[in-house]
Design a protein around this motif. Structure first.
Motif, PDB file in Angstrom:
ATOM      1  N   PHE A 149       0.852  -1.210   0.000  1.00  0.00           N
ATOM      2  CA  PHE A 149       0.000   0.000   0.000  1.00  0.00           C
ATOM      3  C   PHE A 149       0.877   1.245   0.000  1.00  0.00           C
ATOM      4  N   CYS A 150       0.408   2.296  -0.691  1.00  0.00           N
ATOM      5  CA  CYS A 150       1.132   3.574  -0.714  1.00  0.00           C
ATOM      6  C   CYS A 150       0.177   4.700  -0.345  1.00  0.00           C
ATOM      7  N   HIS A 151       0.741   5.749   0.253  1.00  0.00           N
ATOM      8  CA  HIS A 151      -0.080   6.931   0.552  1.00  0.00           C
ATOM      9  C   HIS A 151       0.786   8.179   0.422  1.00  0.00           C
ATOM     10  N   LEU A 152       0.281   9.138  -0.353  1.00  0.00           N
ATOM     11  CA  LEU A 152       0.981  10.415  -0.506  1.00  0.00           C
ATOM     12  C   LEU A 152       0.028  11.520  -0.056  1.00  0.00           C
ATOM     13  N   PRO A 153       0.287  12.152   1.106  1.00  0.00           N
ATOM     14  CA  PRO A 153      -0.623  13.209   1.558  1.00  0.00           C
ATOM     15  C   PRO A 153      -0.608  14.396   0.587  1.00  0.00           C
ATOM     16  N   PHE A 154      -1.723  15.118   0.537  1.00  0.00           N
ATOM     17  CA  PHE A 154      -1.861  16.286  -0.343  1.00  0.00           C
ATOM     18  C   PHE A 154      -0.799  17.325   0.032  1.00  0.00           C
ATOM     19  N   GLN A 155      -0.098  17.835  -0.989  1.00  0.00           N
ATOM     20  CA  GLN A 155       0.926  18.872  -0.854  1.00  0.00           C
ATOM     21  C   GLN A 155       2.117  18.431   0.009  1.00  0.00           C
ATOM     22  N   SER A 156       2.389  17.117  -0.009  1.00  0.00           N
ATOM     23  CA  SER A 156       3.564  16.598   0.709  1.00  0.00           C
ATOM     24  C   SER A 156       4.496  15.969  -0.310  1.00  0.00           C
ATOM     25  N   LYS A 157       5.804  15.952   0.007  1.00  0.00           N
ATOM     26  CA  LYS A 157       6.733  15.290  -0.919  1.00  0.00           C
ATOM     27  C   LYS A 157       7.228  13.969  -0.341  1.00  0.00           C
ATOM     28  N   TRP A 158       6.600  13.521   0.790  1.00  0.00           N
ATOM     29  CA  TRP A 158       7.029  12.270   1.415  1.00  0.00           C
ATOM     30  C   TRP A 158       5.953  11.207   1.215  1.00  0.00           C
ATOM     31  N   LEU A 159       6.336  10.121   0.566  1.00  0.00           N
ATOM     32  CA  LEU A 159       5.420   9.034   0.211  1.00  0.00           C
ATOM     33  C   LEU A 159       5.598   7.892   1.213  1.00  0.00           C
ATOM     34  N   TYR A 160       4.481   7.488   1.838  1.00  0.00           N
ATOM     35  CA  TYR A 160       4.529   6.350   2.774  1.00  0.00           C
ATOM     36  C   TYR A 160       4.314   5.062   1.990  1.00  0.00           C
ATOM     37  N   ILE A 161       5.164   4.051   2.262  1.00  0.00           N
ATOM     38  CA  ILE A 161       5.032   2.770   1.556  1.00  0.00           C
ATOM     39  C   ILE A 161       4.906   1.645   2.575  1.00  0.00           C
ATOM     40  N   GLY A 162       3.730   0.977   2.575  1.00  0.00           N
ATOM     41  CA  GLY A 162       3.506  -0.158   3.469  1.00  0.00           C
ATOM     42  C   GLY A 162       3.880  -1.450   2.783  1.00  0.00           C
ATOM     43  N   THR A 163       4.354  -2.419   3.572  1.00  0.00           N
ATOM     44  CA  THR A 163       4.872  -3.669   2.971  1.00  0.00           C
ATOM     45  C   THR A 163       4.172  -4.889   3.554  1.00  0.00           C
ATOM     46  N   GLU A 164       4.457  -6.021   2.927  1.00  0.00           N
ATOM     47  CA  GLU A 164       3.870  -7.291   3.331  1.00  0.00           C
ATOM     48  C   GLU A 164       4.327  -7.686   4.736  1.00  0.00           C
ATOM     49  N   ARG A 165       5.545  -7.283   5.097  1.00  0.00           N
ATOM     50  CA  ARG A 165       6.052  -7.614   6.438  1.00  0.00           C
ATOM     51  C   ARG A 165       5.447  -6.738   7.537  1.00  0.00           C
ATOM     52  N   GLY A 166       4.699  -5.720   7.140  1.00  0.00           N
ATOM     53  CA  GLY A 166       4.053  -4.863   8.129  1.00  0.00           C
ATOM     54  C   GLY A 166       4.833  -3.599   8.455  1.00  0.00           C
ATOM     55  N   ASN A 167       5.926  -3.354   7.725  1.00  0.00           N
ATOM     56  CA  ASN A 167       6.730  -2.151   7.978  1.00  0.00           C
ATOM     57  C   ASN A 167       6.293  -1.018   7.062  1.00  0.00           C
ATOM     58  N   ILE A 168       6.680   0.220   7.455  1.00  0.00           N
ATOM     59  CA  ILE A 168       6.373   1.373   6.592  1.00  0.00           C
ATOM     60  C   ILE A 168       7.670   2.136   6.328  1.00  0.00           C
ATOM     61  N   HIS A 169       7.977   2.322   5.040  1.00  0.00           N
ATOM     62  CA  HIS A 169       9.147   3.087   4.622  1.00  0.00           C
ATOM     63  C   HIS A 169       8.676   4.404   4.037  1.00  0.00           C
ATOM     64  N   ILE A 170       9.576   5.381   4.010  1.00  0.00           N
ATOM     65  CA  ILE A 170       9.185   6.715   3.548  1.00  0.00           C
ATOM     66  C   ILE A 170      10.147   7.161   2.444  1.00  0.00           C
ATOM     67  N   VAL A 171       9.575   7.608   1.325  1.00  0.00           N
ATOM     68  CA  VAL A 171      10.373   7.981   0.155  1.00  0.00           C
ATOM     69  C   VAL A 171      10.144   9.455  -0.167  1.00  0.00           C
ATOM     70  N   ASN A 172      11.232  10.166  -0.457  1.00  0.00           N
ATOM     71  CA  ASN A 172      11.137  11.551  -0.919  1.00  0.00           C
ATOM     72  C   ASN A 172      10.827  11.509  -2.420  1.00  0.00           C
ATOM     73  N   VAL A 173       9.649  12.024  -2.833  1.00  0.00           N
ATOM     74  CA  VAL A 173       9.267  11.890  -4.246  1.00  0.00           C
ATOM     75  C   VAL A 173      10.048  12.824  -5.165  1.00  0.00           C
ATOM     76  N   GLU A 174      10.745  13.817  -4.608  1.00  0.00           N
ATOM     77  CA  GLU A 174      11.544  14.691  -5.473  1.00  0.00           C
ATOM     78  C   GLU A 174      12.842  14.002  -5.881  1.00  0.00           C
ATOM     79  N   SER A 175      13.535  13.428  -4.897  1.00  0.00           N
ATOM     80  CA  SER A 175      14.831  12.793  -5.207  1.00  0.00           C
ATOM     81  C   SER A 175      14.695  11.284  -5.379  1.00  0.00           C
ATOM     82  N   PHE A 176      13.521  10.732  -4.962  1.00  0.00           N
ATOM     83  CA  PHE A 176      13.260   9.286  -4.967  1.00  0.00           C
ATOM     84  C   PHE A 176      14.298   8.536  -4.125  1.00  0.00           C
ATOM     85  N   MET A 177      14.650   9.149  -2.997  1.00  0.00           N
ATOM     86  CA  MET A 177      15.552   8.514  -2.047  1.00  0.00           C
ATOM     87  C   MET A 177      14.765   8.090  -0.814  1.00  0.00           C
TER      88      MET A 177
END
Length: 1129
Positions: A149-177
């Motif tokens: 699952f993914c979620h990008l809040p309105f007017q935010s550049k940080w994308l939350y990424i949920g995984t099968e293991r139950g963890n959540i990682h955060i990606v900067n959508v400008e640099s994709f880091m």
């Protein structure tokens, strides 16, 4: 006198020598005594370039959807990694992810002109939508975790990424880091559960407090996570699995949907139990027990309105006892519950709201529902929730497409005429509002010619589409099945065999745009001829002609000679009975004990009301002969000027005069040769085990389909199946596999795969049956040495022979109604390797000779004879006899087979050019097309190559390895048309259009629509005085401070790998072309230069800073050491 062109002659001689060295047959060029008449060819290879233009239709196997509420753009992802973007009607775009993995989720960067896609191969991609052809800017591939699952809040550049293991990682959508901030599942649930909570199924931030994140786990646990303190504030547990979660806009409540068909509503501060549990479709027991469990509610949305009750909208949740109930979307509004039935399973739905801000009243106005095979938009603002009329061309697959034709440069009045009759077929009851997906802008297309695509379908419908200026819009729909009785009696032979098939499926279509005459051949060996009328008419009796096409029986003679394709040199008139029964009445002979004249379909006997548009003029039905079903029709042509329709099958051909409603000619292929038959034919039974003769696959007895329609119980032994040769090349094996019964109604087009692929003369000689593969009507020289032009019919066969029949027409007027049309075979013109695909004629100057036609007139007006004849005058033919006597060679016949092309000079009938197009493959479609600069031969080969050749010189102009043929559908639906346009069905629901014209490729960028348009983001909701004074209202969060490298550190390198996309500067370099390209390249160069100068500035600044610090250090050192004595050092 034409200009003598020495270079042309030398080219020709050069080609001759090169070709003769490669092939032992006749040389490629034979320059006769009229060298000076060789045509100056204007087409050159620089006039050709191949590129995809647009893709139309419903996205095949959709898997996800997203909507940008400010730009008003809809994105749909598919299971094959395709991405389709829709704006206002006429603005749509197709892109493809490279790996081809399914798109599991899409997220717009709202009003930024960008889109994030998450794929099933655990990669995420950032698409730039600010260019006409969107491209990937960045990709990130996860190595150790699966994305759920993914979620990008309105007017935010940080994308939350949920995984099968139950963890959540955060990606900067400008640099994709990746950020070093990770929410681990064990930290989130701590001791609240003894087992793993399952994959993350939902992530969203509290609309009123960006620092609080709600995380839904599949097992039924929901966690409210505090991003700043890095711990869980609250945990909510329910004993049923969660499918989705949605917030109330005030951020104090949220709703969950569960696998037992319940909805639970929770207060964020009340952890113990939900404040409300609803089972919307469950039966409530009287004793207060829990309601019966229902099917899972797969998704829920909770939307508020300022002046009324909130909307709760969800998919699924029906009770288990509603067997056979269609998939439903439920809208709960206050006390009312509306259950909206859908035609197909629901893939996803989205509620469209007035505001992009999650912390404001949502004011929902529509719901977009993505179904497996349709896109539905429901109007929430009107009573009864009507749907919007869908303006996109998404109904191509309403019934599976079985064949198509493409016409460019049609008469200008044709599209308005079809539109005016088609507009009356529109359904009523749609929403009165404008279509809500209205983003983007149309391209600045300058293309002036009109284009029409015609699709034939498995249920017998024929659809006409306006395809002008790279758009697609349905004009008119014709239902051919309504002229037949649908209630087939059980006694009819073969009815049990046809029940799971499509007896009305369209197999071939012939259309004359000038006269608007239409002729369709169906799989049940029927041909229907239609006239176009703007007036309604009631037909008392549908005119019917029955034709007994000859059939070669299993080593036995039929008593009436109907099966007699003997080796007799002279045709016997008795061997071809022409019609059975009076022409104007439906067949009454279906109860014959010997099954003599059973048609596969019964024409209705009741009066038929025909609306304006295409109205049936005549039905021609091939009947069973001696207990055997009629062969399927392999080729069809009509000529409005002569009033004739010709159709052929694997035995012979029939010519029908639709003005007099009679059969003019009904001959077996052998009889067309007369005494000049070059083959030693043995009448023989179908071989049970036939060895392939070296091509793609041998189809037993030239059947026109892989599985026969309308079989009689006695025809089991004649059942026609594809035999699979073992020595096939790997890229062709796919083509010869028999489709599952009833899965795809027709797995060939025209007769692309229905013939033996043999090219050697020895194996040809063994063949006794010869199918008719192509036709052409033309006014030309019927015999060698003729000096006058006569109407002729050219016939191409599956054994590579072109035969000529001369037509004698009665004079126009009353005579045409009474005198018979006489057709006489005049012999063979030429033989080629492989089945004949296309025949065409050029005049002495190299211009294409179009067959004569009659202009359209209204057939339902009762004008007197003279007036009507004025309207129906035949147009003059382009070459008159006087000029043809002056020029000895005045026409060129261009003939293309599956393997080679030849150009014949007429009337001398000498071969002047010859070219071997393919040795190892075969041609699936060939067309002689008119380009802006001249005429060429365009071919699509089974090995995926698209080629063009000049005519009459047959010089190769373009050869592109376009696509490997992986699908019979492409072979069946590929068509070339004039002005460098072509199309095919790339999936069961989508049409792919391509161009092979350099001019169109150059103009394409301008013609494409813009997806992104500059729009101001709406103002944020006003917090109000008291909320500002006492707190409350939306709490903002500095995510940069939390997730940035300084605070969170770096993420593990092995977790995910960053891949720069081609959509950056490199992609722009490749995509830029023409003048726009030069400007873009100049801009890129400036950008790069600016970038380099910027870097140089930075370096200089860094050097100056380091020099400053060095001088400072040196100064400090000097001060320190100034007063020290030498012995103190």
């Amino acid at each position: 006198m034409k200009k003598f062109n020495i270079r042309k002659v030398l080219d020709g001689l050069k080609e001759a020598s090169s070709s003769s060295s490669s092939s032992s047959s006749t040389p490629s060029v034979q320059v006769g005594p009229q060298e000076n008449n060789l045509i100056q060819e204007t087409l050159q290879s620089e006039h050709f370039q191949l590129c995809k233009t647009v893709r139309h239709g419903f996205p095949y196997q959709p898997s996800s959807m997203a909507f940008d509420p400010v730009q008003k753009i809809l994105a749909i992802g598919t299971q094959s990694g395709a991405l389709r973007l829709f704006g206002r009607p006429g603005v749509e775009c197709y892109c493809q992810h490279e790996g081809g993995a399914a798109v599991i989720q899409l997220q717009f960067l709202i009003n930024e002109g960008a889109l994030v896609s998450a794929l099933a191969d655990d990669s995420i991609h950032l698409w730039n939508l600010r260019q006409k052809r969107p491209a990937v800017l960045h990709s990130l591939k996860f190595n150790r975790e699966r994305i759920t699952f993914c979620h990008l809040p309105f007017q935010s550049k940080w994308l939350y990424i949920g995984t099968e293991r139950g963890n959540i990682h955060i990606v900067n959508v400008e640099s994709f880091m990746l950020s070093g901030y990770v929410i681990m599942w064990n930290k989130a649930i701590e001791l609240s559960s003894k087992s793993h909570p399952g994959p993350v199924v939902h992530i969203s931030d509290n609309p009123m407090d960006e620092g609080k994140l709600i995380i839904g786990y599949e097992s039924g646990i929901v966690v409210l996570w505090d991003l700043k303190s890095k711990k869980a504030d609250y945990r909510y547990t329910y004993d049923e699995a969660i499918h989705s979660v949605a917030w109330h806009h005030e951020g104090k409540q949220f709703i969950c949907s569960h696998s037992d068909g319940t909805l639970t509503i929770w207060n964020i501060r009340g952890q113990g139990k939900p404040i409300q549990t609803i089972t919307p479709h469950g039966k409530q027991p009287k004793d207060g027990k829990k309601p019966e469990p229902c099917k899972p509610i797969l998704k829920v949305e909770y939307k508020t309105t300022r002046n009324g009750d909130p909307f709760i909208i969800f998919s699924g949740g029906l009770s288990y006892d509603t067997v056979g109930r269609r998939p439903c979307l439920t809208v709960m509004h206050g006390k009312s519950i509306a259950v909206l039935e859908m035609d197909y399973p629901i893939v996803d739905f989205l509620t469209l709201c007035e505001t992009p801000y999650p912390n404001d009243f949502q004011e929902p106005y529509a719901v977009v529902v993505l179904l497996e095979k349709d896109l539905v938009v429901i109007d929430l603002a009107q009573n009864g929730y009507p749907i919007f009329e869908n303006p996109y061309p998404l109904t191509i697959h309403e019934s599976p497409v079985t064949c198509c034709e493409y016409f460019a440069d049609c008469p200008v009045d044709l599209i308005p005429a079809l539109y005016s009759v088609g507009s009356r077929q529109k359904r009523q009851g749609y929403s009165k509002k404008e279509w809500p997906i209205s983003g983007g802008n149309w391209g600045q297309g300058t293309q002036s010619f009109s284009e029409i695509i015609i699709t034939g379908h498995a249920d017998g419908t024929v659809k006409f589409w306006d395809a002008s200026a790279i758009m697609l819009q349905v004009l008119y729909k014709l239902k051919t099945a309504k002229i037949f009785d649908r209630n087939r009696s059980k006694e009819d032979k073969g009815s049990s065999e046809v029940s799971d098939e499509d007896p009305f499926a369209i197999q071939i279509m012939a259309w004359c745009p000038e006269s608007r005459m239409l002729c369709v051949a169906g799989v049940s060996a029927n041909v229907i001829i239609y006239r176009f009328s703007k007036l309604e008419v009631t037909t008392e009796v549908v005119q019917l002609l029955e034709v007994r096409m000859q059939y070669e029986l299993n080593e036995m003679e039929s008593p009436d000679g109907g099966g007699g394709e003997q080796t007799s040199a002279h045709p016997t008139p008795g061997a071809s009975p022409q019609t059975s029964g009076p022409p104007s009445h439906p067949s009454t002979s279906s109860n014959n004990s010997d099954g003599g004249n059973i048609p596969c379909l019964k024409v209705r006997s009741s009066p038929l009301k025909q609306s304006p548009g295409y109205q049936v003029d005549l039905v021609v039905q091939s009947v069973w002969v001696s207990g055997e079903p009629p062969q399927q029709i392999t080729s069809l042509v009509l000529n409005s000027s002569y009033g004739l329709v010709v159709f052929g099958n694997s035995n012979g051909l029939a010519v029908v005069d639709y003005i007099q409603k009679t059969v003019v000619l009904n001959l077996g292929t052998v009889e067309l040769y007369g005494s000049n038959d070059p083959y030693q034919r043995q009448p023989r039974s179908p071989r049970k085990t036939r060895q392939p003769s070296g091509g793609l696959c041998d189809i037993n007895e030239y059947s026109a389909t892989s599985e026969d329609r309308c079989k009689s119980p006695t025809s089991a032994k004649m059942s026609r199946k594809l035999s699979l040769p073992t020595e096939l090349k790997p890229d062709l094996v796919l083509l010869s596999v028999c489709p599952p019964r009833g899965a795809n109604p027709l797995d060939h087009r025209d007769n692309s795969f229905s013939r033996s692929r043999s090219s050697s003369v020895t194996s040809i000689d063994k063949e006794a049956r010869e199918a008719i593969s192509s036709f052409l009507f033309c006014e030309t020289f019927a015999r060698k040495g003729d000096c006058t032009l006569t109407p002729c019919l050219y016939v191409g066969t599956s054994l590579g022979t072109v035969l000529v029949l001369a037509i004698t027409l009665p004079s126009a007027g009353e005579q045409r109604q009474l005198q018979p049309v006489i057709i006489s075979p005049t012999g063979m013109l030429v033989r080629l390797k492989g089945s004949i695909m296309r025949i065409s004629f050029l005049d002495s100057t190299g211009l294409l000779l179009a067959p004569a036609f009659e202009p359209w007139y209204e057939p339902n007006i009762t004008a007197d004879g003279e007036e009507r004849e004025k309207i129906r005058k035949r147009r003059p033919v382009s070459v008159s006899p006087s000029t043809s006597q002056e020029l000895n060679e005045s026409q060129f016949a261009v003939v293309c087979s599956e393997k080679q092309a030849k150009v014949m000079s007429l009337p001398s009938q000498t071969c002047i050019y010859k070219h071997s197009i393919t040795e190892n493959s075969f041609i699936l479609r060939a067309d002689i097309v008119q380009m802006n600069q001249g005429v060429c031969l365009a071919c699509f080969c089974a090995n995926g190559h698209i080629m063009t050749l000049s005519v009459p010189g047959l010089r190769p102009l373009m050869d592109v390895n376009y696509l490997p043929l992986t699908d019979m559908r492409i072979a069946r639906t590929f068509c070339f048309t004039n002005l460098g346009q072509a199309m095919y069905l790339c999936s069961p629901t989508e049409i792919q259009r391509i161009t092979y014209s350099q001019e169109t490729c150059e103009n394409l960028q301008e013609m494409l629509g813009e997806l992104f348009t500059p729009v101001e983001t709406p103002e944020a909701p006003n917090r109000g005085f008291f909320k500002g004074l006492f707190g409350g209202g939306a709490q903002s969060l500095d995510r940069e401070e939390l997730f940035g490298e300084v605070a969170a550190g770096k993420a593990s390198r092995s977790l995910a790998q960053h891949i720069p996309g081609p959509g950056g500067i490199e992609g722009m370099k490749g995509a830029a072309s023409g003048v726009v390209g030069d400007l873009a390249r100049a801009r890129i160069a400036l950008d790069e230069r600016g970038q380099k100068l910027g870097e140089l500035d930075e370096r200089t600044a860094a050097m100056m800073a380091s020099a400053d610090s060095f001088s400072k250090h040196a100064h400090d050192m000097m001060l320190k050491c100034k007063d020290k004595k030498w012995y103190q050092f």
